[in-house]
Design a protein around this motif. Structure first.
Motif, PDB file in Angstrom:
ATOM      1  N   GLY A 109      -8.461   0.743   2.975  1.00 32.81           N
ATOM      2  CA  GLY A 109      -9.367   1.736   2.414  1.00 32.81           C
ATOM      3  C   GLY A 109      -9.722   2.826   3.404  1.00 32.81           C
ATOM      4  O   GLY A 109      -9.832   4.010   3.041  1.00 32.81           O
ATOM      5  N   LEU A 110      -9.892   2.464   4.659  1.00 29.87           N
ATOM      6  CA  LEU A 110     -10.230   3.464   5.679  1.00 29.87           C
ATOM      7  C   LEU A 110      -9.089   4.461   5.886  1.00 29.87           C
ATOM      8  O   LEU A 110      -9.328   5.627   6.254  1.00 29.87           O
ATOM      9  CB  LEU A 110     -10.553   2.772   7.005  1.00 29.87           C
ATOM     10  N   PHE A 111      -7.855   4.023   5.649  1.00 36.44           N
ATOM     11  CA  PHE A 111      -6.703   4.922   5.787  1.00 36.44           C
ATOM     12  C   PHE A 111      -6.309   5.565   4.455  1.00 36.44           C
ATOM     13  O   PHE A 111      -5.245   6.182   4.361  1.00 36.44           O
ATOM     14  CB  PHE A 111      -5.508   4.167   6.364  1.00 36.44           C
ATOM     15  N   GLY A 112      -7.132   5.411   3.443  1.00 35.80           N
ATOM     16  CA  GLY A 112      -6.845   6.028   2.150  1.00 35.80           C
ATOM     17  C   GLY A 112      -5.842   5.279   1.312  1.00 35.80           C
ATOM     18  O   GLY A 112      -5.247   5.857   0.394  1.00 35.80           O
ATOM     19  N   GLY A 113      -5.643   3.985   1.590  1.00 32.42           N
ATOM     20  CA  GLY A 113      -4.663   3.204   0.856  1.00 32.42           C
ATOM     21  C   GLY A 113      -5.256   2.450  -0.318  1.00 32.42           C
ATOM     22  O   GLY A 113      -6.423   2.630  -0.695  1.00 32.42           O
ATOM     23  N   LEU A 114      -4.438   1.566  -0.876  1.00 26.18           N
ATOM     24  CA  LEU A 114      -4.820   0.764  -2.036  1.00 26.18           C
ATOM     25  C   LEU A 114      -5.344  -0.594  -1.587  1.00 26.18           C
ATOM     26  O   LEU A 114      -5.089  -1.029  -0.462  1.00 26.18           O
ATOM     27  CB  LEU A 114      -3.601   0.522  -2.940  1.00 26.18           C
ATOM     28  N   PRO A 115      -6.045  -1.292  -2.442  1.00 30.74           N
ATOM     29  CA  PRO A 115      -6.313  -2.706  -2.168  1.00 30.74           C
ATOM     30  C   PRO A 115      -4.995  -3.472  -2.084  1.00 30.74           C
ATOM     31  O   PRO A 115      -4.041  -3.162  -2.786  1.00 30.74           O
ATOM     32  CB  PRO A 115      -7.147  -3.152  -3.375  1.00 30.74           C
ATOM     33  N   ALA A 116      -4.962  -4.458  -1.220  1.00 28.59           N
ATOM     34  CA  ALA A 116      -3.724  -5.203  -0.974  1.00 28.59           C
ATOM     35  C   ALA A 116      -3.954  -6.693  -1.165  1.00 28.59           C
ATOM     36  O   ALA A 116      -5.088  -7.184  -1.114  1.00 28.59           O
ATOM     37  CB  ALA A 116      -3.222  -4.937   0.445  1.00 28.59           C
ATOM     38  N   THR A 117      -2.876  -7.394  -1.390  1.00 25.81           N
ATOM     39  CA  THR A 117      -2.918  -8.854  -1.471  1.00 25.81           C
ATOM     40  C   THR A 117      -1.659  -9.403  -0.816  1.00 25.81           C
ATOM     41  O   THR A 117      -0.736  -8.654  -0.482  1.00 25.81           O
ATOM     42  CB  THR A 117      -2.951  -9.348  -2.934  1.00 25.81           C
ATOM     43  N   GLY A 118      -1.629 -10.715  -0.650  1.00 27.00           N
ATOM     44  CA  GLY A 118      -0.379 -11.345  -0.268  1.00 27.00           C
ATOM     45  C   GLY A 118       0.621 -11.196  -1.393  1.00 27.00           C
ATOM     46  O   GLY A 118       0.280 -11.358  -2.562  1.00 27.00           O
ATOM     47  N   ALA A 119       1.848 -10.845  -1.064  1.00 19.41           N
ATOM     48  CA  ALA A 119       2.878 -10.559  -2.070  1.00 19.41           C
ATOM     49  C   ALA A 119       3.864 -11.723  -2.134  1.00 19.41           C
ATOM     50  O   ALA A 119       4.560 -12.010  -1.153  1.00 19.41           O
ATOM     51  CB  ALA A 119       3.611  -9.271  -1.728  1.00 19.41           C
ATOM     52  N   ILE A 120       3.906 -12.376  -3.291  1.00 17.28           N
ATOM     53  CA  ILE A 120       4.734 -13.582  -3.417  1.00 17.28           C
ATOM     54  C   ILE A 120       6.212 -13.272  -3.191  1.00 17.28           C
ATOM     55  O   ILE A 120       6.907 -13.995  -2.466  1.00 17.28           O
ATOM     56  CB  ILE A 120       4.521 -14.211  -4.801  1.00 17.28           C
ATOM     57  N   ALA A 121       6.712 -12.178  -3.787  1.00 17.30           N
ATOM     58  CA  ALA A 121       8.140 -11.873  -3.671  1.00 17.30           C
ATOM     59  C   ALA A 121       8.527 -11.584  -2.223  1.00 17.30           C
ATOM     60  O   ALA A 121       9.520 -12.127  -1.697  1.00 17.30           O
ATOM     61  CB  ALA A 121       8.495 -10.688  -4.558  1.00 17.30           C
ATOM     62  N   ARG A 122       7.740 -10.743  -1.545  1.00 18.00           N
ATOM     63  CA  ARG A 122       8.056 -10.401  -0.162  1.00 18.00           C
ATOM     64  C   ARG A 122       7.867 -11.598   0.770  1.00 18.00           C
ATOM     65  O   ARG A 122       8.627 -11.786   1.726  1.00 18.00           O
ATOM     66  CB  ARG A 122       7.166  -9.236   0.288  1.00 18.00           C
TER      67      ARG A 122
END
Length: 597
Positions: free
Chosen positions: A322-335
């Motif tokens: 958020g401080l860098f203007g990004g999106l909320p993130a989560t752990g990504a199962i596929a990656r």
């Protein structure tokens, strides 16, 4: 560093600890220290760093088109998705509780963000990310990481399939090269878009989608190690460039990461966005823990994820994004799965994946900007299709009506409403069905008292006709109270009722209150009640609601059935002696005074 397990049970506060507050401070310090990075996070790095770097490069190749696509799908643009993958991916890799988790923007999060963007505008998303990150950190500090273990499997699978359906529906406007229709529900937006599409203009983007999907399906079968998504995007881009196709592109990307910026977060903003932040936080925690659980299952020989530390790391990753203007993130199962399959052993792999994506920002922004949006739509369509495991869904539906109901309910609510509500509904439906199953397994059974022949005025009387023994099995709780009351209320032809409670596994406040009502009602009708086998763990609730207070005498509580029956026989003998030999067996007695032991 302390080796205390932050996810274990909270230490018991003894009287000695109360006498010495310093002990509490030490315990709190150990718990918070255990949530921080430690030296053993990189155990074995000297042997595995080459594999970790190669795994990180592989994951970055897979993650690049996904990050760009999810950024576009969220409404904030490809740059926001790339920034999120870099910043959140790096922070979560260092601070999270999993050695193999790869974090970044995901399809599930874009589903939640679309209504936020539509209602509050793109500028609200970084604020939501920061607020949600704070909530997730708090959840980790409070030790809520283990709660994910209570989410039933049909809920998880219905949630996953629902996300896949929603992601596929979100790609309809991009695949057709048509502006998305107004609305926040993916199904309605897709339907409205189809009614307004210019099919002549949609031929070119649809052709790129078809080409990309064909490559994504065929290449893994030709050679499993090929980065099919990257190859498909590159080929589609070259075709669009060489054929001069008039299709929408990603557009200009910044040639460097943005500087961190603290958005304005005042009381008004917080109150308006709190519900959205709470939904994002719930999804970030849920998806991250599920993804980490998948990674643990794929790499049994590595230390397992620390759920509470994972929440703290993911929360701080969201704050940083958020401080860098990004999106909320989560752990990504596929990656994360790609990371494990590529041979990753330490956090260096996820960290190097973020570094490679940062290099793309600085070195290849102009090339990335020429990628057709239709190619990204194809990548996400295939990703969505792979999230739908038909065999797993069929297995759940075959397993029984309860599992199928939970699965379908979660899936439908995910598509029609939103993801957080879907999990809530799925867990609620599963809980209700589980309670019904427990209630059905419970029961009230009348047992025959042992025969005993006594003489009263030269008449032979079977004493057990005056004594009823009931055994309560399973659970006596709010879900089964009414059935229990109805059955026991039918007792009318006896003088003593013995309630065997040793087989009661669950006794809640409602069940204890029902027990008190039964005792009071029977005794009001002149029937003496004896309780046998009350478990120690149930005594507190029984005493609290007054069950023991309504017993006719304090000695009507027994641990041994023979003693209870002997007491019942003694009571019947005394009553018969009082009433006289004229009393016939089976006649309901009038009210009696409380007897002495």
């Amino acid at each position: 560093m302390s080796t205390a397990d932050p996810d274990g049970p909270a230490p018991r506060v003894t009287s000695a600890a109360r006498a010495h507050p310093g002990a509490l401070l030490v315990a709190a310090r150990r718990r918070f220290t255990a949530l921080a990075p430690r030296r053993d996070d990189y155990t074995g790095l000297a042997r595995s760093w080459r594999r970790d770097l190669l795994a990180g490069l592989t994951v970055a190749i897979v993650a690049l088109p996904l990050a760009l696509g999810f950024g576009v799908s969220s409404g904030l643009g490809a740059a926001a998705g790339l920034v999120t993958a870099v910043v959140a991916g790096a922070v979560a890799a260092v601070l999270g509780g999993s050695h193999l988790q790869v974090s970044g923007p995901t399809g599930a999060m874009t589903v939640v963000l679309l209504p936020v963007v539509a209602r509050f505008g793109p500028e609200s998303v970084p604020v939501v990310a920061i607020m949600a990150g704070g909530i997730v950190v708090l959840a980790g500090v409070l030790g809520l990481g283990r709660l994910v273990a209570y989410i039933p499997w049909p809920v998880v699978e219905g949630f996953t399939v629902g996300i896949g359906v929603v992601i596929a529906l979100q790609q309809v406007p991009l695949a057709l090269g048509t502006p998305a229709a107004h609305g926040t529900n993916a199904a309605l937006v897709a339907a409205r878009t189809l009614t307004a599409v210019d099919w002549s203009a949609a031929v070119a983007p649809l052709a790129l989608v078809a080409l990309s999907v064909a490559l994504l399906v065929v290449l893994p079968r030709v050679r499993r190690g090929l980065p099919a998504s990257l190859v498909a995007v590159v080929v589609a881009t070259l075709v669009a460039e060489l054929a001069h196709l008039d299709v929408d592109r990603i557009g200009a990307l910044p040639r460097s990461l943005p500087a961190p910026h603290v958005p304005v977060i005042d009381a008004t903003t917080t109150s308006v966005l709190f519900s959205s932040a709470l939904a994002v936080a719930a999804l970030a925690a849920l998806e991250s823990l599920l993804s980490a659980h998948v990674a643990d299952g794929m790499a049994d020989d590595l230390p397992r994820t620390r759920p509470n530390r994972e929440l703290v790391g993911q929360g701080l990753a969201n704050v940083a994004s958020g401080l860098f203007g990004g999106l909320p993130a989560t752990g990504a199962i596929a990656r994360t799965a790609v990371n494990v399959r590529s041979g990753a052993r330490t956090r260096l792999a996820a960290l190097s994946h973020a570094a490679v994506l940062a290099g793309v920002v600085y070195l290849a922004a102009s090339w990335v900007g020429r990628i057709p949006l239709a190619a990204l739509a194809a990548v996400l369509l295939v990703t969505a299709a792979r999230m739908v495991d038909v065999s797993t869904a069929a297995a759940i539906c075959r397993s029984g009506r309860s599992g199928a109901t939970v699965f379908v309910a979660t899936l439908v609510v995910t598509v029609v409403f939103d993801l957080v509500l879907a999990v809530e509904v799925g867990v609620a439906v599963a809980a209700v069905l589980a309670l019904r199953a427990v209630a059905r397994a419970s029961g009230l059974h009348r047992e025959d008292a042992p025969d005993e022949v006594v003489h009263a005025d030269d008449e032979r009387v079977l004493l057990h006709e005056h004594i009823a023994v009931y055994r309560i099995d399973g659970a006596l709780f709010f879900a089964d109270v009414r059935r229990f009351l109805d059955e026991i209320a039918l007792v009318s032809d006896v003088r003593v009722v013995v309630l065997r409670l040793s087989s009661v596994s669950v006794l809640d406040t409602s069940g204890a209150h029902a027990l008190a009502q039964i005792v009071a009602d029977l005794q009001h009708r002149g029937i003496v009640v004896l309780l046998k086998g009350l478990r120690p763990q149930h005594r507190r609730v029984v005493e609290s609601v007054g069950v023991l207070d309504v017993l006719a005498h304090e000695h009507h509580l027994f641990d041994d059935l023979d003693e209870a029956l002997a007491h019942a026989r003694s009571h019947v003998r005394r009553e018969r002696a009082t009433m006289g030999a004229a009393a016939s067996p089976g006649t309901g007695p009038g009210p009696t005074k409380p007897e002495e032991p």
